[in-house]
Design an enzyme around this catalytic site. Structure first.
Site, mmCIF file in Angstrom:
data_model
loop_
_atom_site.group_PDB
_atom_site.id
_atom_site.type_symbol
_atom_site.label_atom_id
_atom_site.label_comp_id
_atom_site.label_asym_id
_atom_site.label_seq_id
_atom_site.Cartn_x
_atom_site.Cartn_y
_atom_site.Cartn_z
ATOM 1 N N ARG A 84 -9.137 14.656 2.393
ATOM 2 C CA ARG A 84 -9.281 13.334 3.044
ATOM 3 C C ARG A 84 -9.542 13.521 4.532
ATOM 4 N NH1 ARG A 84 -4.291 9.744 1.013
ATOM 5 N NH2 ARG A 84 -5.452 8.130 2.125
ATOM 6 N N ASP A 98 -4.549 -1.294 -1.538
ATOM 7 C CA ASP A 98 -3.923 -0.449 -2.561
ATOM 8 C C ASP A 98 -3.917 -1.106 -3.941
ATOM 9 O OD1 ASP A 98 -3.479 1.530 -0.721
ATOM 10 O OD2 ASP A 98 -1.390 0.996 -0.341
HETATM 11 C C1 S3P Z 1 -0.460 2.869 4.278
HETATM 12 C C2 S3P Z 1 -1.617 2.316 4.718
HETATM 13 C C3 S3P Z 1 -2.823 2.192 3.889
HETATM 14 C C4 S3P Z 1 -2.505 2.371 2.412
HETATM 15 C C5 S3P Z 1 -1.578 3.517 2.147
HETATM 16 C C6 S3P Z 1 -0.285 3.360 2.908
HETATM 17 C C7 S3P Z 1 0.669 2.971 5.225
HETATM 18 O O1 S3P Z 1 -3.757 3.161 4.313
HETATM 19 O O2 S3P Z 1 -3.693 2.533 1.679
HETATM 20 O O3 S3P Z 1 -1.281 3.609 0.770
HETATM 21 O O4 S3P Z 1 1.804 3.223 4.790
HETATM 22 O O5 S3P Z 1 0.419 2.809 6.430
HETATM 23 P P1 S3P Z 1 -4.749 2.880 5.551
HETATM 24 O O6 S3P Z 1 -3.921 2.312 6.604
HETATM 25 O O7 S3P Z 1 -5.312 4.201 5.954
HETATM 26 O O8 S3P Z 1 -5.776 1.961 4.998
#
Ligand code: S3P
Length: 430
Positions: A122, A315
């Protein structure tokens, strides 16, 4: 477990207490480390990602004591953080790697961050660029991927940073680095992303007439103790909201669900599709709203998700895609290219899931259109989880509508956020 069989379900009934919220749990662990003194957290999550974060926090100097469902974290304060190991293993967790990178930049520690094959695939460019502007030196594989070697010899520089993508991980990363600066850093957020960091750290937030948010952090901000009872994870609830809607004769009650407004666009989307969800507010004294949800089977219709809602539902898009496959009419998910950068390329993974149940769809670079069919019928399907927890669980919910037994490969991935998922499924089917 590697593969999991899931039989067709005639109905789902019962009450579930969900796994604690993954995003909140991980943050309470990290923020407890930053607090100078003890924090008491009830209902800390047993899921893999939060456990990974807890280990990392211990490796940065916090003492952790566990007594039943009470976790006490003795934080060392910003000045006391030290690297007890020269490597932090973030496992599968993007949240751990991105938030801790910000913290390490602020603390000025030299340390290596590693992750599993999914996390190592990633991109970290989004955090590397601004953290380098703040003074970090970051060595990354091919300039973008873990392992990350983080150090800082230059003085920490405050940053005014407009988020180029609505990412709570990126926002939190910069704010955590900013909390070590003499001068104030500011993250400008044109499109809201989940706001647990601001709430739990009680940061100063200004919102202008356009809804653009400015969040401030500096050394002068006191880090509050993290004395919380962690609510159930709305992202886990979403699987049952869809399962309860699409499996006939179902009534499922979900107790103690966190309903942070920046997390629940999928609840509004499902309601717009015709899902019947009863919401009873809970008086819990947690820093965010909590409620009990009851869902019962209903006929769903297709929906067009407004692109500005995507970050708030990010999500839940895999499980929403399952709801859309069994809805009447077409549904559209656009502006969701970010899905390609999750634990797996989730747009690709959703297309494979939809192939498995014979649903028709069109794939775009940034999303999908799904041609729903309430009478969609399939016998047994073989689903790949791609080692992604949300794809494993979304596949299991789709499998409930098969005529025969389906199989989910690498189903243990569910434990990343929801280790009790398979036992909860058994409980609801009885
Ligand atoms: C999260 C933010 C999201 C989400 C991840 C958890 C977090 O990602 O998809 O499962 O805990 O801040 P992004 O902020 O990169 O979109």
């Amino acid at each position: 477990m590697s593969s999991q069989s899931v039989d067709s379900a005639k109905s789902l009934t019962g009450t579930i207490t969900l796994s604690p919220d993954k995003s909140i749990a991980q943050r309470t662990a990290i923020f407890s480390l930053l607090h100078d003194g003890p924090s008491t957290i009830y209902n800390y999550s047993q899921a893999k990602d939060p456990q990974t974060t807890l280990k990392c926090v211990e490796n940065l100097g916090a003492r952790v004591e566990i007594d039943g469902d009470k976790t006490t974290i003795y934080g060392v304060g910003r000045e006391g953080i030290s690297a007890l190991s020269d490597e932090l293993d973030c496992g599968n967790s993007g949240t751990a790697m991105r938030l801790l990178s910000g913290l390490l930049t602020g603390a000025g520690l030299s340390i290596k961050l590693i992750g599993d094959p999914s996390l190592s695939g990633r991109t970290m460019t989004r955090i590397i660029t601004p953290l380098e502007e703040m003074g970090a030196h970051i060595l990354a594989r091919n300039g973008a991927y873990a392992p990350l070697f983080i150090s800082r010899e230059d003085p920490l520089r405050a940053l005014e940073f407009t988020l180029p993508i609505p990412s709570a991980q990126l926002k939190s990363c910069i704010l955590l680095a900013g909390l070590f600066g003499v001068d104030e850093s500011c993250v400008i957020e044109p499109t809201p992303s989940r706001d647990h960091t601001e709430r739990l750290l009680q940061l100063r937030v200004e919102t202008d007439d356009q809804g653009v948010r400015r969040i401030y952090a500096s050394k002068a901000h006191e880090i509050p103790a993290q004395n919380y009872q962690i609510p159930g994870d709305y992202s886990a609830a979403a699987f049952w909201l869809v399962a309860g809607s699409i499996v006939p004769n179902s009534v499922i009650t979900l107790a103690n669900v966190g309903l942070n407004p920046t997390r629940i666009a999928s609840l509004h989307i499902l309601q717009e599709m015709g899902a019947e969800v009863k919401i009873v507010k809970d008086d819990s004294d947690f820093a965010e709203p909590v409620a009990q949800l009851t869902v019962q089977s209903s006929e769903l219709t297709g929906v067009d998700i407004p692109p500005e809602w995507i970050p708030n539902a990010i999500d839940e898009l895999p499980i929403l895609a399952v709801a859309m496959a069994f809805a009447n009419g077409d549904s559209h998910i656009r502006g969701a290219a970010e899905l390609r950068h999750k634990e797996t390329d989730r747009i690709m993974a959703i297309t494979k899931l939809l192939d498995g149940i014979g649903a028709s769809y069109h794939e775009y670079d940034d999303g999908l259109s799904i041609h729903g069919n309430p009478n969609l019928a399939f016998d047994s399907a073989y689903f790949e989880s791609f080692h992604d927890h949300r794809i494993a669980m979304a596949s299991a919910v789709a499998a409930l509508r098969g005529n025969k037994t389906s199989t989910i490969k690498d189903a243990e991935a569910a434990a990343v956020s929801y280790p009790e998922f398979w036992s909860h499924l058994d409980l609801l089917k009885v």
